[in-house]
Structures are given as structure tokens and as C-alpha cells.
Design a protein around this motif. Sequence first.
Motif, PDB file in Angstrom:
ATOM      1  N   ALA A 203       0.843  -1.189  -0.119  1.00 45.46           N
ATOM      2  CA  ALA A 203      -0.008  -0.037  -0.042  1.00 45.46           C
ATOM      3  C   ALA A 203       0.906   1.290   0.017  1.00 45.46           C
ATOM      4  O   ALA A 203       0.660   2.278  -0.989  1.00 45.46           O
ATOM      5  CB  ALA A 203      -1.116   0.038   1.251  1.00 45.46           C
ATOM      6  N   LEU A 204       1.796   1.440   0.993  1.00 41.44           N
ATOM      7  CA  LEU A 204       2.690   2.454   0.907  1.00 41.44           C
ATOM      8  C   LEU A 204       3.500   2.641  -0.085  1.00 41.44           C
ATOM      9  O   LEU A 204       3.809   3.642  -0.793  1.00 41.44           O
ATOM     10  CB  LEU A 204       3.615   2.537   2.179  1.00 41.44           C
ATOM     11  N   GLY A 205       4.107   1.468  -0.755  1.00 43.24           N
ATOM     12  CA  GLY A 205       5.014   1.426  -1.973  1.00 43.24           C
ATOM     13  C   GLY A 205       4.589   1.961  -3.233  1.00 43.24           C
ATOM     14  O   GLY A 205       4.711   2.936  -3.764  1.00 43.24           O
ATOM     15  N   TYR A 206       3.189   1.412  -3.458  1.00 43.81           N
ATOM     16  CA  TYR A 206       2.335   1.662  -4.486  1.00 43.81           C
ATOM     17  C   TYR A 206       1.963   3.190  -4.424  1.00 43.81           C
ATOM     18  O   TYR A 206       1.954   3.904  -5.468  1.00 43.81           O
ATOM     19  CB  TYR A 206       1.051   0.810  -4.710  1.00 43.81           C
ATOM     20  N   GLU A 207       1.644   3.666  -3.092  1.00 45.91           N
ATOM     21  CA  GLU A 207       1.342   5.147  -3.145  1.00 45.91           C
ATOM     22  C   GLU A 207       2.516   5.917  -3.176  1.00 45.91           C
ATOM     23  O   GLU A 207       2.421   7.306  -3.312  1.00 45.91           O
ATOM     24  CB  GLU A 207       0.481   5.194  -1.745  1.00 45.91           C
ATOM     25  N   GLY A 208       3.776   5.261  -2.911  1.00 45.74           N
ATOM     26  CA  GLY A 208       5.080   6.480  -2.880  1.00 45.74           C
ATOM     27  C   GLY A 208       4.922   7.073  -1.613  1.00 45.74           C
ATOM     28  O   GLY A 208       5.562   8.240  -1.590  1.00 45.74           O
ATOM     29  N   ALA A 209       4.644   6.302  -0.673  1.00 46.57           N
ATOM     30  CA  ALA A 209       4.459   7.427   0.762  1.00 46.57           C
ATOM     31  C   ALA A 209       5.122   6.527   1.880  1.00 46.57           C
ATOM     32  O   ALA A 209       5.111   5.323   1.802  1.00 46.57           O
ATOM     33  CB  ALA A 209       2.974   7.540   1.174  1.00 46.57           C
ATOM     34  N   SER A 210       5.772   7.313   2.834  1.00 43.23           N
ATOM     35  CA  SER A 210       6.485   6.661   3.961  1.00 43.23           C
ATOM     36  C   SER A 210       7.186   5.484   3.353  1.00 43.23           C
ATOM     37  O   SER A 210       7.125   4.502   4.110  1.00 43.23           O
ATOM     38  CB  SER A 210       5.326   6.239   5.138  1.00 43.23           C
ATOM     39  N   LEU A 211       8.179   5.527   2.633  1.00 43.23           N
ATOM     40  CA  LEU A 211       8.948   4.497   2.024  1.00 43.23           C
ATOM     41  C   LEU A 211       9.869   3.757   2.954  1.00 43.23           C
ATOM     42  O   LEU A 211       9.995   2.590   3.004  1.00 43.23           O
ATOM     43  CB  LEU A 211       9.757   5.077   1.035  1.00 43.23           C
ATOM     44  N   GLY A 212      10.252   4.611   4.300  1.00 42.78           N
ATOM     45  CA  GLY A 212      11.208   3.949   5.113  1.00 42.78           C
ATOM     46  C   GLY A 212      10.349   3.046   5.980  1.00 42.78           C
ATOM     47  O   GLY A 212      10.681   1.993   6.282  1.00 42.78           O
ATOM     48  N   VAL A 213       9.150   3.343   6.165  1.00 41.30           N
ATOM     49  CA  VAL A 213       8.109   2.208   6.809  1.00 41.30           C
ATOM     50  C   VAL A 213       7.754   1.159   6.177  1.00 41.30           C
ATOM     51  O   VAL A 213       7.767   0.301   6.500  1.00 41.30           O
ATOM     52  CB  VAL A 213       6.739   3.050   7.369  1.00 41.30           C
ATOM     53  N   ALA A 214       7.476   1.390   4.624  1.00 37.76           N
ATOM     54  CA  ALA A 214       7.410   0.423   3.826  1.00 37.76           C
ATOM     55  C   ALA A 214       8.408  -0.669   3.913  1.00 37.76           C
ATOM     56  O   ALA A 214       8.371  -2.024   3.807  1.00 37.76           O
ATOM     57  CB  ALA A 214       7.021   0.800   2.421  1.00 37.76           C
ATOM     58  N   ASP A 215       9.583  -0.164   3.849  1.00 36.75           N
ATOM     59  CA  ASP A 215      11.028  -1.183   3.844  1.00 36.75           C
ATOM     60  C   ASP A 215      11.007  -1.768   5.168  1.00 36.75           C
ATOM     61  O   ASP A 215      11.274  -2.999   5.251  1.00 36.75           O
ATOM     62  CB  ASP A 215      12.087  -0.269   3.583  1.00 36.75           C
ATOM     63  N   VAL A 216      10.680  -1.166   6.212  1.00 33.42           N
ATOM     64  CA  VAL A 216      10.811  -1.971   7.643  1.00 33.42           C
ATOM     65  C   VAL A 216       9.762  -3.227   7.604  1.00 33.42           C
ATOM     66  O   VAL A 216      10.081  -3.972   8.168  1.00 33.42           O
ATOM     67  CB  VAL A 216      10.680  -0.904   8.759  1.00 33.42           C
ATOM     68  N   LEU A 217       8.582  -2.680   7.199  1.00 33.59           N
ATOM     69  CA  LEU A 217       7.331  -3.817   7.463  1.00 33.59           C
ATOM     70  C   LEU A 217       7.764  -4.894   6.646  1.00 33.59           C
ATOM     71  O   LEU A 217       7.528  -6.019   6.815  1.00 33.59           O
ATOM     72  CB  LEU A 217       6.269  -2.960   7.233  1.00 33.59           C
ATOM     73  N   ALA A 218       8.323  -4.501   5.242  1.00 32.06           N
ATOM     74  CA  ALA A 218       8.402  -5.637   4.303  1.00 32.06           C
ATOM     75  C   ALA A 218       9.392  -6.425   4.863  1.00 32.06           C
ATOM     76  O   ALA A 218       9.474  -7.700   4.659  1.00 32.06           O
ATOM     77  CB  ALA A 218       8.925  -4.939   2.840  1.00 32.06           C
ATOM     78  N   ASP A 219      10.670  -5.583   5.250  1.00 30.55           N
ATOM     79  CA  ASP A 219      11.756  -6.398   5.823  1.00 30.55           C
ATOM     80  C   ASP A 219      11.332  -7.530   7.027  1.00 30.55           C
ATOM     81  O   ASP A 219      11.661  -8.618   7.241  1.00 30.55           O
ATOM     82  CB  ASP A 219      12.976  -5.872   6.239  1.00 30.55           C
ATOM     83  N   GLN A 220      10.352  -6.965   7.941  1.00 29.34           N
ATOM     84  CA  GLN A 220       9.865  -7.738   8.999  1.00 29.34           C
ATOM     85  C   GLN A 220       9.354  -8.912   8.436  1.00 29.34           C
ATOM     86  O   GLN A 220       9.413  -9.941   8.965  1.00 29.34           O
ATOM     87  CB  GLN A 220       9.072  -7.001   9.882  1.00 29.34           C
ATOM     88  N   ALA A 221       8.222  -8.902   7.135  1.00 26.05           N
ATOM     89  CA  ALA A 221       7.501  -9.995   6.732  1.00 26.05           C
ATOM     90  C   ALA A 221       8.406 -11.041   6.278  1.00 26.05           C
ATOM     91  O   ALA A 221       8.145 -12.151   6.494  1.00 26.05           O
ATOM     92  CB  ALA A 221       6.548  -9.201   5.610  1.00 26.05           C
ATOM     93  N   MET A 222       9.478 -10.556   5.446  1.00 23.86           N
ATOM     94  CA  MET A 222      10.340 -11.575   4.960  1.00 23.86           C
ATOM     95  C   MET A 222      11.064 -12.270   5.963  1.00 23.86           C
ATOM     96  O   MET A 222      11.451 -13.351   5.714  1.00 23.86           O
ATOM     97  CB  MET A 222      11.245 -10.875   3.893  1.00 23.86           C
ATOM     98  N   ALA A 223      11.375 -11.710   7.122  1.00 23.54           N
ATOM     99  CA  ALA A 223      12.014 -12.271   8.130  1.00 23.54           C
ATOM    100  C   ALA A 223      11.294 -13.282   8.982  1.00 23.54           C
ATOM    101  O   ALA A 223      11.846 -14.419   9.363  1.00 23.54           O
ATOM    102  CB  ALA A 223      12.749 -11.252   9.057  1.00 23.54           C
ATOM    103  N   ILE A 224       9.996 -12.969   9.021  1.00 26.80           N
ATOM    104  CA  ILE A 224       9.126 -13.877   9.706  1.00 26.80           C
ATOM    105  C   ILE A 224       9.030 -15.388   9.018  1.00 26.80           C
ATOM    106  O   ILE A 224       9.241 -16.292   9.582  1.00 26.80           O
ATOM    107  CB  ILE A 224       7.700 -13.218   9.842  1.00 26.80           C
TER     108      ILE A 224
END
Length: 368
Positions: A203-224
Motif C-alpha cells: 500500500a505504501l510503496g504503491y502510493e509512494g508514501a512513507s517509504l522507510g516504513v514500507a521497507d521496515v514492514l516488508a523486511d519484517q514480513a520476509m524475516a518472519i
Amino acid sequence: MDIGELIRDLRTARGWSQGRLASEINKVHGTTLTREYVSNWERSKVRPGPFYLAALSSVLDVPLAVLEGEVDRREFLTDVAGAAIAPVVASDLISAGFAARLRGGPSADEWEAKLATYGTQYMSMGAADIQRRVSGELVTVQQQLDDPRLWSVASRLMTLYAKTFPGADGSKAVHWYRMAATAADESGNDEARVWVRGRAAIALGYEGASLGVADVLADQAMAISDRPSLGLLNAVMGKAHAAAIRGDRTTALHLADRGRRIFDKAGSYEQTSDYAVPWWRMNVFLSLLLARLGDERGAVEAQEAARRELPAELPRFATHLEMHRGLMLARSGDLLGGAAYARTALDALPPEKHSLTLRLLMAEIERT
């Protein structure tokens, strides 16, 4: 503020669609008003005459002087309308919350059915309608969190609720995405933990918003979990969009290839749910990603692939694809032409079907 904006804001404050407003006027005043006519009012194509101003005054519970412009409309919205509308909404929510606590509320299976319904409705309804409905469900489910399974339900509802706020505001959407991740952790369900983080990332990446948060949440998902799933697919594609916006072409394309491999194993057959990623929706993700990277040939191929399978009942996503073409034109140097193409596509979609994501995409094209 013109009268069209005022009518729209008062309507959405009640959680009404344009059709609902027309229906309420018809019911009280015996008219045959259509949704299209309300749309024309809100877009200032037609101004309500004296009869309909009086009808709007009674149905929306607004002084006629406000509608006629004798009182500052913006000041009224903030000082009067909020005070008149909010207590009614709050009363309903409080009642629903206590009722759920006293009577036990829906079962886990009933909640899953509700989620499926909201997932489908989100694809075609406006943000305001979904926001009001889901806020009531969140009040109810928070009274039932003695059951760990309902933490999973709550986390997915929070994610959907977050989507009704623009990620670009840097506060509300991100706040709800983070709470959704925490709620998913409480469930102990890794599938839910990955999904809510991945959905937030795309959602954030597609919107181009809060990209740092998008990266953090994506990294967490991939680590889980690295098990192919729709949550992981969303996380990878969200991170790819963040990389594309930053100009990191190599990383964006690498992640897109990874996303394609995950899709081959986890793509869904369900076509019209926010909880699904079928072939057409994967190509919507790729269309915007490749447009952002300036890969015109790849973007057009993705757009054509998406159009072949896009359900007719989801015109909003056809608008996404047309706006991606506008972005491609802007990226190629035709700034005015690209913006005009995208604006024409957006204006062709009925206003009540506009999403916050489309508005943010329009802003991105205009910035280009």
C-alpha cells in the motif's frame, strides 16, 4: 468552499454514498432524484435550486443559510457539523462495543466471513464508506480479544482501516499499520503476521508514501517467513516500488523477479478481494513499477495482461492502468500531456469510486 464540496463533505461524514443521499431525499420529499444528479452537484456541474437546497437542509440537518452561502461553510463544517455528527456516531460505536462484550459478539467463523465481505467491498467502494463501517467493527472486535484467533481478525481489519487514510500524511495510516502488525503478533499466527506487514508495504510503496516504513514492514514480513504466500508477495512488491521511487533500478527489478516467482506459487484464483492477488492484480503492480522505472515496453505488456482479465465490475483498476500510461508519458518528457491524460482518466471515473491511492497517483504524475 463551494456548495459541491460542502454537500460531499457532509455526505461522507455520515458514511453515505451518493445513491444513499439521493434515496434519503426521495424518501422524505417524494422526488425521483438520481445518484448521477448528486454527483453533478458535488462536482459543481449543477447547482441545487431552491427546492433541493431546502431538501438538503432537512436531510443533512444543515441550516439553509449555510447552503445558501450566508454562513461561512468551512467554519460550519469544523465548528457545527462535527459537533452535530460526531456524538451520533460515537453513541452507535459505544453501544456496539458494550453489546459485543455483554453478548459475546460474533464467532471467529462469523468474523472471517465479515472479513471476506469487506475484502470484496473494498475493491469497489469509496474510502469513506469502508472507513465508517470498519471503525464500527473494530470497536466490536476489541471487546472479544480474549480469543487469540480474533487478534488475527483485528489485525486484518486494522490494515483495511489504515488503507482508508493516505499514507502520505505520515501519521494516521502508518499508526494503524504498525498497530496491525502488533495485533498480528498477539495472534501468534505467522500467516497473519506476514500478511498485514506485506499489505502495508505494498500500500505504501504503491502510493509512494512513507517509504522507510514500507521497507521496515516488508523486511519484517520476509524475516518472519520465506514461505511463498500472498503476504510475502505483497511485501516483496512493496519493497520493489520503494526502490523504484528512490531510483534504485537494479534492486527494483531484482525484487520484481522475486515477486513473479512467489506469484507462480502463491497467486490466488479469487478475483475481486483485497485479500487476493490474482494475475490481473499482479500485473497492475508491475505496470506501475515498470512505468516508474521508465520501461515503457514492459509497462504496456503488463497493462495489456491486466486488462485481459480485469473484472468488469472493478472500473477503478482500469483507471489505475490508464493513469500509469499518463505517468509513462510524463516520464518520457511530455509532462503536460501525461498529466492531462491521467486527469482525463481520473475524471471519467465516478467520484464516489475514487480512492486515496488514485489521488496520490495523480499527485505523483503532476510532480513528475
